[in-house]
Design a protein around this motif. Structure first.
Motif, PDB file in Angstrom:
ATOM      1  N   ALA A  93       0.811  -1.205   0.000  1.00 25.26           N
ATOM      2  CA  ALA A  93       0.000   0.000   0.000  1.00 25.26           C
ATOM      3  C   ALA A  93       0.850   1.263   0.000  1.00 25.26           C
ATOM      4  O   ALA A  93       0.377   2.338  -0.384  1.00 25.26           O
ATOM      5  CB  ALA A  93      -0.942   0.004   1.215  1.00 25.26           C
ATOM      6  N   SER A  94       2.121   1.170   0.440  1.00 29.89           N
ATOM      7  CA  SER A  94       2.978   2.354   0.467  1.00 29.89           C
ATOM      8  C   SER A  94       3.229   2.889  -0.937  1.00 29.89           C
ATOM      9  O   SER A  94       3.564   4.062  -1.108  1.00 29.89           O
ATOM     10  CB  SER A  94       4.312   2.034   1.150  1.00 29.89           C
ATOM     11  N   PHE A  95       3.068   2.037  -1.961  1.00 29.81           N
ATOM     12  CA  PHE A  95       3.231   2.492  -3.335  1.00 29.81           C
ATOM     13  C   PHE A  95       1.973   3.167  -3.869  1.00 29.81           C
ATOM     14  O   PHE A  95       2.020   3.824  -4.910  1.00 29.81           O
ATOM     15  CB  PHE A  95       3.582   1.306  -4.235  1.00 29.81           C
ATOM     16  N   LEU A  96       0.847   2.992  -3.185  1.00 29.50           N
ATOM     17  CA  LEU A  96      -0.431   3.449  -3.721  1.00 29.50           C
ATOM     18  C   LEU A  96      -1.063   4.585  -2.938  1.00 29.50           C
ATOM     19  O   LEU A  96      -1.930   5.284  -3.466  1.00 29.50           O
ATOM     20  CB  LEU A  96      -1.425   2.273  -3.750  1.00 29.50           C
ATOM     21  N   THR A  97      -0.676   4.768  -1.674  1.00 31.92           N
ATOM     22  CA  THR A  97      -1.372   5.738  -0.832  1.00 31.92           C
ATOM     23  C   THR A  97      -0.984   7.166  -1.181  1.00 31.92           C
ATOM     24  O   THR A  97       0.199   7.506  -1.185  1.00 31.92           O
ATOM     25  CB  THR A  97      -1.059   5.482   0.655  1.00 31.92           C
ATOM     26  N   PRO A  98      -1.976   8.031  -1.487  1.00 26.99           N
ATOM     27  CA  PRO A  98      -1.676   9.445  -1.711  1.00 26.99           C
ATOM     28  C   PRO A  98      -1.199  10.082  -0.402  1.00 26.99           C
ATOM     29  O   PRO A  98      -1.524   9.568   0.676  1.00 26.99           O
ATOM     30  CB  PRO A  98      -3.034  10.025  -2.131  1.00 26.99           C
ATOM     31  N   PRO A  99      -0.443  11.159  -0.405  1.00 21.59           N
ATOM     32  CA  PRO A  99      -0.028  11.888  -1.616  1.00 21.59           C
ATOM     33  C   PRO A  99       1.322  11.459  -2.174  1.00 21.59           C
ATOM     34  O   PRO A  99       1.758  11.971  -3.185  1.00 21.59           O
ATOM     35  CB  PRO A  99       0.060  13.330  -1.101  1.00 21.59           C
ATOM     36  N   PHE A 100       2.040  10.526  -1.490  1.00 17.04           N
ATOM     37  CA  PHE A 100       3.406  10.217  -1.897  1.00 17.04           C
ATOM     38  C   PHE A 100       3.565   8.807  -2.448  1.00 17.04           C
ATOM     39  O   PHE A 100       4.664   8.268  -2.453  1.00 17.04           O
ATOM     40  CB  PHE A 100       4.361  10.401  -0.701  1.00 17.04           C
ATOM     41  N   GLY A 101       2.490   8.172  -2.899  1.00 14.25           N
ATOM     42  CA  GLY A 101       2.609   6.838  -3.470  1.00 14.25           C
ATOM     43  C   GLY A 101       3.430   6.862  -4.752  1.00 14.25           C
ATOM     44  O   GLY A 101       3.108   7.593  -5.693  1.00 14.25           O
ATOM     45  N   PHE A 102       4.492   6.083  -4.799  1.00 15.93           N
ATOM     46  CA  PHE A 102       5.400   6.143  -5.939  1.00 15.93           C
ATOM     47  C   PHE A 102       4.712   5.709  -7.235  1.00 15.93           C
ATOM     48  O   PHE A 102       4.999   6.247  -8.309  1.00 15.93           O
ATOM     49  CB  PHE A 102       6.639   5.276  -5.678  1.00 15.93           C
ATOM     50  N   SER A 103       3.811   4.719  -7.163  1.00 13.13           N
ATOM     51  CA  SER A 103       3.108   4.284  -8.372  1.00 13.13           C
ATOM     52  C   SER A 103       2.260   5.415  -8.951  1.00 13.13           C
ATOM     53  O   SER A 103       2.123   5.540 -10.170  1.00 13.13           O
ATOM     54  CB  SER A 103       2.223   3.075  -8.056  1.00 13.13           C
ATOM     55  N   LEU A 104       1.713   6.238  -8.078  1.00 10.02           N
ATOM     56  CA  LEU A 104       0.915   7.369  -8.548  1.00 10.02           C
ATOM     57  C   LEU A 104       1.797   8.393  -9.255  1.00 10.02           C
ATOM     58  O   LEU A 104       1.388   8.995 -10.257  1.00 10.02           O
ATOM     59  CB  LEU A 104       0.185   8.019  -7.366  1.00 10.02           C
TER      60      LEU A 104
END
Length: 456
Positions: A396-407
């Motif tokens: 989830a750390s890749f997806l959670t706004p505002p700093f999700g890297f995948s975003l």
């Protein structure tokens, strides 16, 4: 009392350094060395008075070089990291993602929501074959998003599906996250790969169920490709294309995971075999060139150096934190939580989830996991099960706004006509699905432990 709480001051100092944009590895090591001065007898020796007695002696910090050497230089398990990075980068360079997206689009495009389902399936296959999150998200964003928007897909559904599917490489083995977690928690990486397989596949299946539900309730948000659409392709050679795209990479992944599952090879040896197999596949696809080989090698060196440098900094930070008594502060607090192990699990999972808004999975693994894993063992929790639970949360750390890297990766290749708020809104259902999967793993630990148990 204030002196005893001094180790906790390391975290706000670390946070301030991170907010300045200072590299994570050097922020970790710098904070550790700063508090080495504060907590030792060096400053009094220089004539600088402190309001407390030295908390620990310099002689005790002679363990720092030994700890760093043991964690990094003398760690056979972590040798698997560059092998799997090389394997994933080489497969990505061989055009695997493009072929899979085109073929799966032809296979499922006739269904409502078929393009989105294709993206999830390709994300699962790329996760097993490459595990390179950034490359997966960017590639699918470049290739699949324009097609989905062209045929009227809802912007939120399209962007959320691509970001979530591209991040499946964090939980579906072989995954760098699982290798690092296994090393930090003392869990056999092979068992961790096998234990994470069913939860990872269930997560991908849950994504597909959500897409099917959206397509059923809101047909205009996920339409089928119309008859005669260019992207449906010809049906004649479809199954040949499917076999050509699926069989070689799945055979390689099956060989890598199979040798680990049956005890034929260690994860490090299997990673070496996978790297060599990726070279052979690139050669077979006609994509093995000096430029590609140089680019893949450069990516491997950069990512490996980043992981190992952060590990060195985290080792310095954790060693000083423990020497100052911080480890016992954390342990006393977590053991005193009302509700026993259930409260401990809830608090730890919530903490990791919140940290994922601001930190990458590598920093969270190296800082938090060494503190909580001994406490989990004291509660009698299975280290294997607990590691997979953490891995699912770390994704989830890749997806959670505002700093999700995948975003961030997706935003970089998304047309300006798609607003950032659509990307953030589109990812929320998938974050909810991941949290639901956490509850499923807690309720049914056999999902993690069953397959490794068969191998014993």
């Amino acid at each position: 009392m204030l002196i005893e709480l001094l180790p906790l001051a390391m975290f706000p100092v670390l946070l301030m350094l991170l907010l300045t944009g200072y590299p994570v590895a050097f922020a970790l090591a710098g904070t550790g060395l700063l508090f080495t001065l504060i907590g030792s007898d060096w400053l009094p020796g220089l004539g600088i008075s402190l309001p407390w007695e030295p908390l620990f002696r310099v002689a005790r910090l002679n363990i720092l070089p030994q700890r760093v050497y043991g964690s990094v230089m003398d760690n056979y398990t972590l040798v698997a990291v560059p092998f799997f990075i090389f394997m994933g980068s080489m497969l990505e360079r061989s055009g695997l993602a493009e072929d899979l997206l085109q073929t799966m689009g032809r296979l499922f495009g006739r269904l409502r929501g078929g393009l989105a389902i294709s993206v999830v399936l390709v994300g699962m296959l790329l996760a097993a074959a490459t595990g390179v999150v950034g490359a997966s998200v960017v590639t699918m964003g470049v290739l699949a998003l324009p097609v989905m928007l062209k045929y009227g897909y809802d912007q939120r559904l399209a962007t959320g599906t691509i970001a979530a599917s591209g991040t499946l490489g964090q939980i579906i083995p072989p995954s760098i996250v699982l290798i690092i977690l296994g090393d930090q928690m003392g869990v056999n990486v092979g068992d961790l790969f096998v234990g994470a397989l069913i939860p990872g596949l269930l997560l991908g299946a849950a994504y597909i169920v959500w897409i099917a539900l959206v397509a059923w309730r809101r047909p205009l948000a996920a339409p089928a490709l119309p008859d005669g659409a260019d992207d449906r392709g010809a049906a004649g050679a479809l199954w040949i294309a499917v076999l050509r795209c699926l069989v070689p990479p799945l055979a390689l992944v099956g060989a890598v995971l199979g040798t680990i599952f049956f005890g034929i090879a260690t994860p490090t040896e299997a990673g070496a075999m996978g790297a060599f197999g990726a070279l052979l596949l690139a050669l077979a696809y006609g994509k093995l060139s000096w430029n590609n080989l140089f680019s893949v090698s450069d990516t491997t060196v950069r990512l490996t150096a980043m992981v190992f440098t952060i590990l060195v900094g985290a080792t310095v930070f954790a060693t000083v934190f423990s020497a100052m008594g911080g480890k016992w502060l954390v342990e006393d607090f977590l053991l005193a939580l009302p509700g026993g192990e259930l409260s401990f699990i809830l608090f730890v999972m919530l903490t990791i989830f919140v940290l994922g808004f601001f930190l990458d999975f590598i920093e969270i693994t190296f800082i938090v996991v060494p503190l909580i894993s001994p406490i989990a063992e004291s509660f009698g929790l299975s280290p294997l099960w607990f590691a997979v639970l953490i891995a699912m949360n770390l994704q989830a750390s890749f997806l959670t706004p505002p700093f999700g890297f995948s975003l961030f990766y997706l935003r970089g290749v998304t047309p300006e006509a798609v607003p950032t708020r659509a990307i953030y809104a589109g990812i929320l259902p998938y974050i909810a699905i991941q949290l639901m999967m956490l509850l499923v793993i807690v309720a049914f630990p056999g999902l993690v432990t069953w397959l490794p148990g068969l191998a014993d």
